[in-house]
Design a protein around this motif. Structure first.
Motif, mmCIF file in Angstrom:
data_model
loop_
_atom_site.group_PDB
_atom_site.id
_atom_site.type_symbol
_atom_site.label_atom_id
_atom_site.label_comp_id
_atom_site.label_asym_id
_atom_site.label_seq_id
_atom_site.Cartn_x
_atom_site.Cartn_y
_atom_site.Cartn_z
ATOM 1 N N ASN A 1 0.594 -1.674 -0.399
ATOM 2 C CA ASN A 1 0.282 0.043 0.399
ATOM 3 C C ASN A 1 0.973 1.496 0.471
ATOM 4 N N ASP A 2 0.281 2.192 -1.235
ATOM 5 C CA ASP A 2 1.057 3.617 -0.931
ATOM 6 C C ASP A 2 0.140 4.285 0.189
ATOM 7 N N HIS A 3 0.671 4.862 1.457
ATOM 8 C CA HIS A 3 -0.668 5.689 1.895
ATOM 9 C C HIS A 3 0.023 7.152 2.571
ATOM 10 N N GLU A 4 -1.317 8.278 2.159
ATOM 11 C CA GLU A 4 -0.656 9.704 2.374
ATOM 12 C C GLU A 4 -1.612 9.598 4.458
ATOM 13 N N ILE A 5 -0.852 10.664 5.280
ATOM 14 C CA ILE A 5 -1.533 10.222 6.569
ATOM 15 C C ILE A 5 -1.721 11.908 6.604
ATOM 16 N N ALA A 6 -2.732 11.968 6.668
ATOM 17 C CA ALA A 6 -3.461 13.783 7.412
ATOM 18 C C ALA A 6 -2.490 13.979 8.612
ATOM 19 N N PRO A 7 -2.102 15.207 9.363
ATOM 20 C CA PRO A 7 -1.670 15.307 9.854
ATOM 21 C C PRO A 7 -2.810 14.973 11.263
ATOM 22 N N ASN A 8 -2.557 14.753 12.568
ATOM 23 C CA ASN A 8 -3.249 14.255 13.984
ATOM 24 C C ASN A 8 -4.372 12.679 12.825
ATOM 25 N N ALA A 9 -4.032 11.938 12.530
ATOM 26 C CA ALA A 9 -4.625 11.628 11.933
ATOM 27 C C ALA A 9 -4.202 9.959 12.110
ATOM 28 N N GLY A 10 -4.740 8.958 12.172
ATOM 29 C CA GLY A 10 -4.062 8.077 11.799
ATOM 30 C C GLY A 10 -4.783 6.246 11.848
ATOM 31 N N PHE A 11 -3.882 5.452 12.296
ATOM 32 C CA PHE A 11 -5.080 4.171 12.013
ATOM 33 C C PHE A 11 -5.139 3.673 13.871
ATOM 34 N N ALA A 12 -6.715 3.687 14.003
ATOM 35 C CA ALA A 12 -6.728 3.152 15.962
ATOM 36 C C ALA A 12 -6.745 1.804 16.482
ATOM 37 N N LEU A 13 -5.705 1.551 16.632
ATOM 38 C CA LEU A 13 -6.200 -0.133 17.557
ATOM 39 C C LEU A 13 -6.608 -0.413 16.921
ATOM 40 N N HIS A 14 -6.373 -2.016 15.955
ATOM 41 C CA HIS A 14 -7.184 -2.938 15.735
ATOM 42 C C HIS A 14 -5.393 -4.302 16.148
ATOM 43 N N THR A 15 -6.396 -5.224 15.291
ATOM 44 C CA THR A 15 -5.695 -6.450 15.373
ATOM 45 C C THR A 15 -4.881 -6.925 13.580
ATOM 46 N N HIS A 16 -3.370 -7.828 14.366
ATOM 47 C CA HIS A 16 -3.175 -8.268 13.213
ATOM 48 C C HIS A 16 -2.888 -9.677 13.690
ATOM 49 N N ALA A 17 -2.640 -11.418 12.861
ATOM 50 C CA ALA A 17 -2.504 -12.373 13.112
ATOM 51 C C ALA A 17 -1.214 -12.979 11.280
ATOM 52 N N ASN A 18 -0.657 -13.769 12.495
ATOM 53 C CA ASN A 18 0.116 -14.034 11.019
ATOM 54 C C ASN A 18 0.360 -13.442 9.818
ATOM 55 N N ILE A 19 1.598 -12.392 10.127
ATOM 56 C CA ILE A 19 1.658 -11.360 8.892
ATOM 57 C C ILE A 19 2.253 -11.575 9.508
#
Length: 232
Positions: free
Chosen positions: A44-62
């Motif tokens: 993924n090619d991501h541009e994240i705005a100021p004071n923003a982002g990905f909230a707490l989330h879960t991943h496994a086996n990666i």
């Protein structure tokens, strides 16, 4: 074979706080032809705005590798880790049996990142996190392993996959060669600049899907920063 994937033609998403283009994506998203490249599952090619982002989330086996191109990313996870990853740095989240994590841009400028997912050689294992700054001098004119599951890369951040995440900085006119092992695949993206890959012109943020190629020759048409993943 070198397949160019122009940045402008990549599947995209604009959520306001996140602008995304997907070179490769998980099953269920986009064109089936974009569903992974060997063990490489997502780019993924991501541009994240100021004071923003990905909230707490879960991943496994990666294995999740993040290369920060511009700006800064702040990481927090369920293991108690917290880090501020600046431009030119790399981060690895080995999800293992499961990890909850958040990635935020807490600065006043956009953060631009490549987020790369690689399937582990085997599932399970304790989750882990690591990050490190990548010295520019070591990436000048040659590939440097940022993250790797191979013994030949002791200074790279470890991942649990038979894969290498590589970076090089090339001056205009400079060329490098990379020997791609038998049956291995590669995916290459210049984060900036224009390069020629075995005769195929690849512009900034275009992708190059590479297979059935013994030697990959990369020549800088402009000063360029190049990220490449070598996988089975």
């Amino acid at each position: 074979m070198i397949e160019r994937r122009p940045f402008a033609e990549l599947p995209s998403e604009d959520l306001g706080w996140l602008k995304a283009r997907r070179h490769l994506s998980c099953v269920g998203l986009d064109d089936p032809a974009r569903r992974g490249c060997g063990a490489l599952r997502v780019w993924n090619d991501h541009e994240i705005a100021p004071n923003a982002g990905f909230a707490l989330h879960t991943h496994a086996n990666i294995e999740i590798i993040t290369y920060v191109r511009d700006g800064t990313l702040t990481h927090r996870d369920s293991l108690g880790n917290e880090g501020r990853i600046e431009a030119g740095s790399v981060q690895v989240v080995s999800a293992g049996t499961g990890i909850r994590h958040a990635e935020y841009n807490l600065e006043q400028e956009p953060a631009r990142i490549f987020q790369i997912w690689v399937a582990p050689t085997s599932p399970g294992g304790s989750p882990a996190w690591g990050a490190q700054q990548c010295p520019k001098a070591e990436r000048s004119g040659c590939f440097m392993a940022l993250a790797s599951g191979l013994d030949r890369d002791p200074d790279a951040l470890p991942i649990r996959a038979c894969a290498r995440v590589l970076n090089a900085k090339l001056m205009v006119g400079e060329s490098i060669e990379y020997v791609l092992g038998e049956l291995r695949l590669a995916y290459l993206v210049p984060s900036s600049g224009i390069v020629d890959v075995n005769g195929v012109r690849i512009h900034a943020r275009d992708g190059a899907a590479i297979k059935d190629v013994g030697i990959v020759t990369i020549t800088a048409i402009e000063d360029a920063d190049v990220v490449m993943v070598d996988v089975l």
